[in-house]
Design a protein around this motif. Sequence first.
Motif, short mmCIF file in Angstrom:
data_model
loop_
_atom_site.label_atom_id
_atom_site.label_comp_id
_atom_site.label_asym_id
_atom_site.label_seq_id
_atom_site.Cartn_x
_atom_site.Cartn_y
_atom_site.Cartn_z
N SER A 100 0.69 -1.27 0.06
CA SER A 100 -0.03 -0.25 0.03
C SER A 100 0.84 1.22 0.14
O SER A 100 1.97 1.47 0.77
CB SER A 100 -0.77 0.02 1.15
OG SER A 100 -0.28 0.67 2.15
N GLY A 101 0.50 2.15 -0.83
CA GLY A 101 1.06 3.31 -0.81
C GLY A 101 2.22 3.29 -2.00
O GLY A 101 2.71 2.39 -2.32
N GLY A 102 2.75 4.71 -2.28
CA GLY A 102 3.98 4.57 -3.26
C GLY A 102 3.65 4.36 -4.66
O GLY A 102 4.53 4.00 -5.52
N VAL A 103 2.37 4.22 -4.98
CA VAL A 103 2.24 3.97 -6.56
C VAL A 103 1.64 4.95 -7.43
O VAL A 103 1.25 4.92 -8.55
CB VAL A 103 0.86 2.79 -6.81
CG1 VAL A 103 1.82 1.36 -6.01
CG2 VAL A 103 -0.08 3.15 -5.91
N SER A 104 1.59 6.38 -6.89
CA SER A 104 0.95 7.59 -7.40
C SER A 104 2.11 8.02 -8.43
O SER A 104 3.08 7.27 -8.66
CB SER A 104 0.30 8.56 -6.38
OG SER A 104 -0.38 7.98 -5.46
N ALA A 105 2.10 9.06 -8.88
CA ALA A 105 2.87 9.72 -9.83
C ALA A 105 4.22 10.52 -9.09
O ALA A 105 4.75 11.23 -9.63
CB ALA A 105 2.25 10.50 -10.77
N GLY A 106 4.16 10.67 -7.93
CA GLY A 106 5.24 11.18 -7.13
C GLY A 106 6.54 10.95 -7.44
O GLY A 106 6.83 9.86 -7.85
N LYS A 107 7.46 11.69 -6.96
CA LYS A 107 8.74 11.48 -7.03
C LYS A 107 9.23 10.37 -6.07
O LYS A 107 10.35 9.76 -6.46
CB LYS A 107 9.55 12.71 -6.72
CG LYS A 107 11.01 12.96 -7.18
CD LYS A 107 11.31 14.39 -7.18
CE LYS A 107 12.72 14.51 -6.36
NZ LYS A 107 13.06 15.91 -6.22
N TYR A 108 8.58 10.15 -5.21
CA TYR A 108 8.87 9.09 -4.19
C TYR A 108 8.03 7.89 -4.26
O TYR A 108 7.94 7.00 -3.41
CB TYR A 108 9.14 9.77 -2.79
CG TYR A 108 10.05 10.88 -2.68
CD1 TYR A 108 11.46 10.56 -2.69
CD2 TYR A 108 9.73 12.23 -2.67
CE1 TYR A 108 12.31 11.45 -2.85
CE2 TYR A 108 10.76 13.16 -2.82
CZ TYR A 108 12.07 12.76 -2.70
OH TYR A 108 13.08 13.75 -2.89
N ASP A 109 7.21 7.99 -5.35
CA ASP A 109 6.57 6.58 -5.54
C ASP A 109 7.41 5.69 -6.24
O ASP A 109 7.18 5.50 -7.47
CB ASP A 109 5.06 6.96 -6.12
CG ASP A 109 4.44 7.78 -5.27
OD1 ASP A 109 4.23 7.46 -4.31
OD2 ASP A 109 3.52 8.85 -5.81
N LEU A 110 8.01 4.77 -5.21
CA LEU A 110 8.95 3.89 -5.76
C LEU A 110 8.53 2.41 -6.12
O LEU A 110 9.37 1.66 -6.18
CB LEU A 110 10.23 4.08 -5.18
CG LEU A 110 10.86 5.57 -5.19
CD1 LEU A 110 12.10 5.50 -4.27
CD2 LEU A 110 11.29 5.72 -6.77
N VAL A 111 7.46 2.20 -5.36
CA VAL A 111 6.92 0.80 -5.47
C VAL A 111 7.09 -0.08 -6.66
O VAL A 111 7.70 -1.10 -6.80
CB VAL A 111 5.77 0.72 -4.91
CG1 VAL A 111 4.97 -0.76 -4.72
CG2 VAL A 111 5.63 1.08 -3.30
N LYS A 112 6.46 0.73 -7.80
CA LYS A 112 6.50 -0.02 -9.14
C LYS A 112 7.72 -0.25 -9.58
O LYS A 112 8.02 -1.18 -10.14
CB LYS A 112 5.38 0.70 -10.08
CG LYS A 112 4.03 0.51 -9.77
CD LYS A 112 2.98 1.00 -10.71
CE LYS A 112 3.04 2.63 -10.64
NZ LYS A 112 2.11 3.24 -11.59
N PRO A 113 8.69 0.59 -9.59
CA PRO A 113 10.04 0.61 -10.12
C PRO A 113 10.62 -0.54 -9.41
O PRO A 113 11.43 -1.23 -10.13
CB PRO A 113 10.63 1.96 -10.04
CG PRO A 113 9.75 2.97 -9.80
CD PRO A 113 8.47 2.32 -9.32
N ALA A 114 10.47 -0.56 -8.14
CA ALA A 114 11.22 -1.40 -7.56
C ALA A 114 10.49 -2.97 -7.55
O ALA A 114 11.38 -3.91 -7.78
CB ALA A 114 10.99 -1.37 -5.88
N LEU A 115 9.42 -3.23 -7.78
CA LEU A 115 8.70 -4.33 -8.12
C LEU A 115 9.20 -4.62 -9.71
O LEU A 115 9.50 -5.90 -9.82
CB LEU A 115 7.37 -4.29 -8.15
CG LEU A 115 6.64 -4.43 -6.76
CD1 LEU A 115 5.07 -4.12 -6.83
CD2 LEU A 115 6.71 -5.89 -6.02
N ARG A 116 9.37 -3.75 -10.42
CA ARG A 116 9.89 -4.28 -11.79
C ARG A 116 11.31 -4.97 -11.73
O ARG A 116 11.54 -5.66 -12.44
CB ARG A 116 9.80 -2.85 -12.79
CG ARG A 116 8.38 -2.61 -13.43
CD ARG A 116 8.43 -1.69 -14.74
NE ARG A 116 6.97 -1.46 -14.96
CZ ARG A 116 6.41 -0.37 -14.60
NH1 ARG A 116 6.97 0.44 -13.84
NH2 ARG A 116 5.25 -0.39 -15.04
#
Length: 398
Positions: free
Chosen positions: A246-262
């Motif tokens: 939960s969290g960190g999936v919006s378009a903000g600079k610190y929303d890093l969940v998706k890049p980390a999962l990739r």
Amino acid sequence: MPLEFDQARTMVIDAVRSLSTPRRTETLPLERAHGRVLAEDVLADRDYPALDRSLRDGFAVRSNDVPGTLRVAGEVRAGDRSLAPLAAGHALEIMTGAPVPPGADAVVMVEHTSRINHDQVSMEQTAEPGQFINRRGAEAPAGSRLIPSGTRLDASHIAALAMTGHTAVLVFALPSVAILATGDEIVALDEQPAAHQIRNSNSFMLAALIRKAGGVPEILPVAADTKDALLPLLRRGLEHDLLIASGGVSAGKYDLVKPALRELGVEFRFERVRVQPGQPTAFGIGHNKPVFGLPGNPGSTLITFQLFARPALELLGGLSDPLLPLLSARFEAPFRHKLGLTRFLPARLSADGQTLRHISWQGSSDIPALARANAFLVADHDRESWQAGDAIRVMEKP
Ligand code: AMP
Ligand code: MG
């Protein structure tokens, strides 16, 4: 092109169905099986009913003997054994559940008869052949399937299992679900948050939602908004059957969940759904497992879990057909929203479930408003206004 919520839900269901993960099973005593998902077909062990049974208290007759006055040949009770054939001109006094004698083809309700004396009974009305007889095998013939594997066992299924002599039942094991809350501002429940911090409500709400949907939650430590913090925790999460961040999936600079999962090999199937709350919901598959990045506001997390993560969890738990039952109620007062997104908004259903009012809220962070609601109204993306009395779909509040 962002998806409508039902398209996104279908994508989740199709993707999880196509995963080739073997499902674990376990055997439970019948008393503990309610709510679990059946992992075997349950068959009728004999004909149901096992013989022709009476559906009423009354008299077993040959239908072509009535109307008329018949000789009472005796009586038969539930639990009595096999019977002599019923002779022409005779009636057998019969109780509900008792076996119907050979030769009889109808039961006349006691209310429609008059007893003349010990030996005789008269009936004024005609009888349809077959009336009030539950024929052998009419409910289920021996060997027929009563409950298919993949069914969540409700109380009637428990009855069917008991009826067929199951003292134990094979069910699917509960999937294990990792919960990872992310955000620099999130603190543990036993810490005193400073004004710029908030307590981690999502992990505990998700754990409750997961238990209710048939999973075993494991809450991981909160991850800060850095890749270094996220990567090891996401890796741990991927060891479970399902990972929900939960969290960190919006378009903000610190929303890093998706890049980390990739980086960890997750391929996203969608990253946006046309719902509110919850637009930035992301769903992907990594290491043959479903992974969700749910937006962090508690209202968004709750709604997107219900819409998207719950069916994934249910499928992993062996359920064949995840459902999203929606009720309907009527607005107590006019309601409007902006076209474009399907909105799931906190609402209060009346005690009789017939009418509903919208609960005003400050947006998807507003846990107090969520706590005042007892349902969600579902405002269609292509309709702007409702008059008092207009019907609206309603989603249960988990
Ligand atoms: P994010 O999705 O990371 O942009 O977060 C959106 C909002 O949700 C922020 O205001 C967060 O403070 C809040 N939020 C994120 N994670 C949690 C959590 N675990 N518990 C409660 N609120 C959260
Ligand atoms: Mg955040």
